[in-house]
Design a protein around this motif. Sequence first.
Motif, PDB file in Angstrom:
ATOM      1  N   CYS A  23       0.844  -1.196   0.000  1.00 29.59           N
ATOM      2  CA  CYS A  23       0.000   0.000   0.000  1.00 29.59           C
ATOM      3  C   CYS A  23       0.875   1.240   0.000  1.00 29.59           C
ATOM      4  O   CYS A  23       2.072   1.179   0.286  1.00 29.59           O
ATOM      5  N   VAL A  24       0.264   2.354  -0.328  1.00 24.47           N
ATOM      6  CA  VAL A  24       0.932   3.646  -0.259  1.00 24.47           C
ATOM      7  C   VAL A  24       0.670   4.230   1.130  1.00 24.47           C
ATOM      8  O   VAL A  24      -0.435   4.166   1.633  1.00 24.47           O
ATOM      9  N   GLY A  25       1.690   4.769   1.747  1.00 31.19           N
ATOM     10  CA  GLY A  25       1.522   5.344   3.078  1.00 31.19           C
ATOM     11  C   GLY A  25       2.700   5.021   3.964  1.00 31.19           C
ATOM     12  O   GLY A  25       3.654   4.357   3.555  1.00 31.19           O
ATOM     13  N   GLU A  26       2.649   5.477   5.207  1.00 33.64           N
ATOM     14  CA  GLU A  26       3.752   5.320   6.138  1.00 33.64           C
ATOM     15  C   GLU A  26       3.635   4.089   7.018  1.00 33.64           C
ATOM     16  O   GLU A  26       4.572   3.745   7.731  1.00 33.64           O
ATOM     17  N   GLU A  27       2.480   3.437   7.014  1.00 31.92           N
ATOM     18  CA  GLU A  27       2.315   2.235   7.828  1.00 31.92           C
ATOM     19  C   GLU A  27       1.308   1.302   7.175  1.00 31.92           C
ATOM     20  O   GLU A  27       0.663   1.648   6.184  1.00 31.92           O
ATOM     21  N   GLY A  28       1.176   0.093   7.741  1.00 31.99           N
ATOM     22  CA  GLY A  28       0.283  -0.899   7.177  1.00 31.99           C
ATOM     23  C   GLY A  28      -1.166  -0.448   7.168  1.00 31.99           C
ATOM     24  O   GLY A  28      -1.614   0.250   8.071  1.00 31.99           O
ATOM     25  N   GLN A  29      -1.874  -0.875   6.146  1.00 36.29           N
ATOM     26  CA  GLN A  29      -3.286  -0.544   6.013  1.00 36.29           C
ATOM     27  C   GLN A  29      -4.061  -1.783   5.608  1.00 36.29           C
ATOM     28  O   GLN A  29      -3.504  -2.722   5.038  1.00 36.29           O
ATOM     29  N   SER A  30      -5.347  -1.777   5.901  1.00 35.11           N
ATOM     30  CA  SER A  30      -6.166  -2.933   5.541  1.00 35.11           C
ATOM     31  C   SER A  30      -6.382  -3.017   4.033  1.00 35.11           C
ATOM     32  O   SER A  30      -6.519  -4.099   3.472  1.00 35.11           O
ATOM     33  N   GLU A  31      -6.403  -1.866   3.374  1.00 35.59           N
ATOM     34  CA  GLU A  31      -6.639  -1.824   1.934  1.00 35.59           C
ATOM     35  C   GLU A  31      -5.327  -1.904   1.166  1.00 35.59           C
ATOM     36  O   GLU A  31      -4.371  -1.195   1.479  1.00 35.59           O
ATOM     37  N   ARG A  32      -5.289  -2.759   0.143  1.00 34.49           N
ATOM     38  CA  ARG A  32      -4.148  -2.826  -0.754  1.00 34.49           C
ATOM     39  C   ARG A  32      -4.266  -1.725  -1.809  1.00 34.49           C
ATOM     40  O   ARG A  32      -5.367  -1.403  -2.241  1.00 34.49           O
ATOM     41  N   SER A  33      -3.136  -1.153  -2.213  1.00 38.63           N
ATOM     42  CA  SER A  33      -3.148  -0.161  -3.287  1.00 38.63           C
ATOM     43  C   SER A  33      -2.961  -0.860  -4.630  1.00 38.63           C
ATOM     44  O   SER A  33      -2.298  -1.900  -4.707  1.00 38.63           O
ATOM     45  N   ASN A  34      -3.525  -0.287  -5.675  1.00 36.39           N
ATOM     46  CA  ASN A  34      -3.357  -0.887  -6.994  1.00 36.39           C
ATOM     47  C   ASN A  34      -1.956  -0.585  -7.521  1.00 36.39           C
ATOM     48  O   ASN A  34      -1.274   0.335  -7.039  1.00 36.39           O
ATOM     49  N   PRO A  35      -1.477  -1.356  -8.493  1.00 37.96           N
ATOM     50  CA  PRO A  35      -0.111  -1.173  -9.012  1.00 37.96           C
ATOM     51  C   PRO A  35       0.173   0.227  -9.535  1.00 37.96           C
ATOM     52  O   PRO A  35       1.284   0.739  -9.362  1.00 37.96           O
ATOM     53  N   THR A  36      -0.818   0.853 -10.156  1.00 41.03           N
ATOM     54  CA  THR A  36      -0.621   2.201 -10.685  1.00 41.03           C
ATOM     55  C   THR A  36      -0.354   3.187  -9.553  1.00 41.03           C
ATOM     56  O   THR A  36       0.523   4.052  -9.655  1.00 41.03           O
ATOM     57  N   ALA A  37      -1.105   3.071  -8.461  1.00 38.47           N
ATOM     58  CA  ALA A  37      -0.910   3.959  -7.321  1.00 38.47           C
ATOM     59  C   ALA A  37       0.446   3.715  -6.655  1.00 38.47           C
ATOM     60  O   ALA A  37       1.123   4.661  -6.234  1.00 38.47           O
ATOM     61  N   LEU A  38       0.846   2.458  -6.544  1.00 38.16           N
ATOM     62  CA  LEU A  38       2.154   2.140  -5.967  1.00 38.16           C
ATOM     63  C   LEU A  38       3.284   2.721  -6.812  1.00 38.16           C
ATOM     64  O   LEU A  38       4.244   3.298  -6.292  1.00 38.16           O
ATOM     65  N   ARG A  39       3.156   2.551  -8.102  1.00 41.57           N
ATOM     66  CA  ARG A  39       4.164   3.061  -9.027  1.00 41.57           C
ATOM     67  C   ARG A  39       4.245   4.585  -8.956  1.00 41.57           C
ATOM     68  O   ARG A  39       5.339   5.164  -8.899  1.00 41.57           O
ATOM     69  N   SER A  40       3.096   5.219  -8.952  1.00 39.12           N
ATOM     70  CA  SER A  40       3.051   6.674  -8.850  1.00 39.12           C
ATOM     71  C   SER A  40       3.651   7.157  -7.536  1.00 39.12           C
ATOM     72  O   SER A  40       4.429   8.116  -7.504  1.00 39.12           O
ATOM     73  N   GLY A  41       3.304   6.470  -6.432  1.00 44.77           N
ATOM     74  CA  GLY A  41       3.825   6.853  -5.125  1.00 44.77           C
ATOM     75  C   GLY A  41       5.330   6.694  -5.036  1.00 44.77           C
ATOM     76  O   GLY A  41       6.023   7.533  -4.440  1.00 44.77           O
ATOM     77  N   LEU A  42       5.864   5.622  -5.626  1.00 43.41           N
ATOM     78  CA  LEU A  42       7.306   5.393  -5.604  1.00 43.41           C
ATOM     79  C   LEU A  42       8.041   6.455  -6.410  1.00 43.41           C
ATOM     80  O   LEU A  42       9.046   7.016  -5.952  1.00 43.41           O
ATOM     81  N   LEU A  43       7.544   6.751  -7.606  1.00 49.88           N
ATOM     82  CA  LEU A  43       8.174   7.780  -8.440  1.00 49.88           C
ATOM     83  C   LEU A  43       8.132   9.151  -7.756  1.00 49.88           C
ATOM     84  O   LEU A  43       9.108   9.906  -7.791  1.00 49.88           O
ATOM     85  N   LYS A  44       7.005   9.442  -7.128  1.00 47.18           N
ATOM     86  CA  LYS A  44       6.869  10.726  -6.435  1.00 47.18           C
ATOM     87  C   LYS A  44       7.874  10.842  -5.302  1.00 47.18           C
ATOM     88  O   LYS A  44       8.513  11.894  -5.128  1.00 47.18           O
ATOM     89  N   ARG A  45       8.034   9.746  -4.517  1.00 47.02           N
ATOM     90  CA  ARG A  45       8.974   9.789  -3.391  1.00 47.02           C
ATOM     91  C   ARG A  45      10.416   9.892  -3.885  1.00 47.02           C
ATOM     92  O   ARG A  45      11.240  10.590  -3.275  1.00 47.02           O
TER      93      ARG A  45
END
Length: 352
Positions: A294-316
């Motif tokens: 998931c995207v975020g600073e800690e574990g979450q119940s909801e999984r993020s989709n691959p597009t959101a993960l990719r976007s979050g990684l590039l942004k960071r």
Amino acid sequence: MPAAVSRKGKSRAAPVEDSKPEAAMPLGKQLAHTDKKVRDRAIAGLVAFLSQGGDTEGESSSYVRLDDAEMAKLWKGLFYCFWMSDKPLVQQALAADLAELLLQIKPKSASPEDRFEASVAFLEGFWDSIVREWAGIDRLRMDKYYLLMRKYVNATFRLLAREKWEKDAVVAVNRILTKNGGPMTWEDRRVPTSIANHIADIYLDELNKTLALPEVDSQAACPLIAILEPHITLLTRTSTSTVHTRLMSSVFTPLLESLTLASSSIAVERDAERPSKRSKKADSMYAHIVMHSCVGEEGQSERSNPTALRSGLLKRMFEAASNEKAGESNRRKVYQVWREEGGDDDEDEDDE
């Protein structure tokens, strides 16, 4: 007749009472012994010793951390105990046993906070010893210490999963890796870069293995960007070009490719633009990281989709490169990756 009965009675083996292992640092020869029973007893004593911590009198109701000198002495003994384990099967078993200690330490207070603190203290002692003793490892013994590092990285991920990937737990582990003198520091040039390079080589593999475990799969999603923070920081701040190259080839390029392949719309677009650059690896590369993060600073119940993960990684990555502490050469390289990967387009994607 009574005498005969007496003799028969004496010949019977008396039942052995199970006794608690003595809380003491076992001898190196016991830990590296070829007899598994001897090794198990030694490990049990070590677990009890670590669970007791600095409370030698057993009076405290909470965990008392070993001081730095005691932890360094403990790990020096364990390091050279592993050094003396020559037989491959014994090496593999001992590496697994030492790494498993992270999950077996259990202070008598039964407090989750105390338990995690004790495990993190032991983990920090491990990495401190690796950095301290690395220069003395000869070529013939290097592979087995690479194995020990791999086991500890895997056990660390399982430890974080047990903590439900909480922010404080992730931050504590990242601090150990990136502190001045830590294995992934960018500030202390005395730390051999080969340690960070090997961590980069194994990080995604071991994270993917951990997220594939049934007991982990059913828990909170892994905060992928937070877990990769030590690598992102080192990528942008290292003064060694080979470290930057290694991080890209071992961590960021394959991960971005995996997330791209899992994002059907992006994958189709990229294949049309540069079909020759598509990886020969299967589309399921790092599948568990893609599915259980998931995207975020800690574990979450909801999984993020691959597009959101990719976007979050590039942004960071972009943010880290923009930091004033980032090297100019590293900044240019990360910006180039960001542009090639369509970071400006992906940044606006919503997490589904």
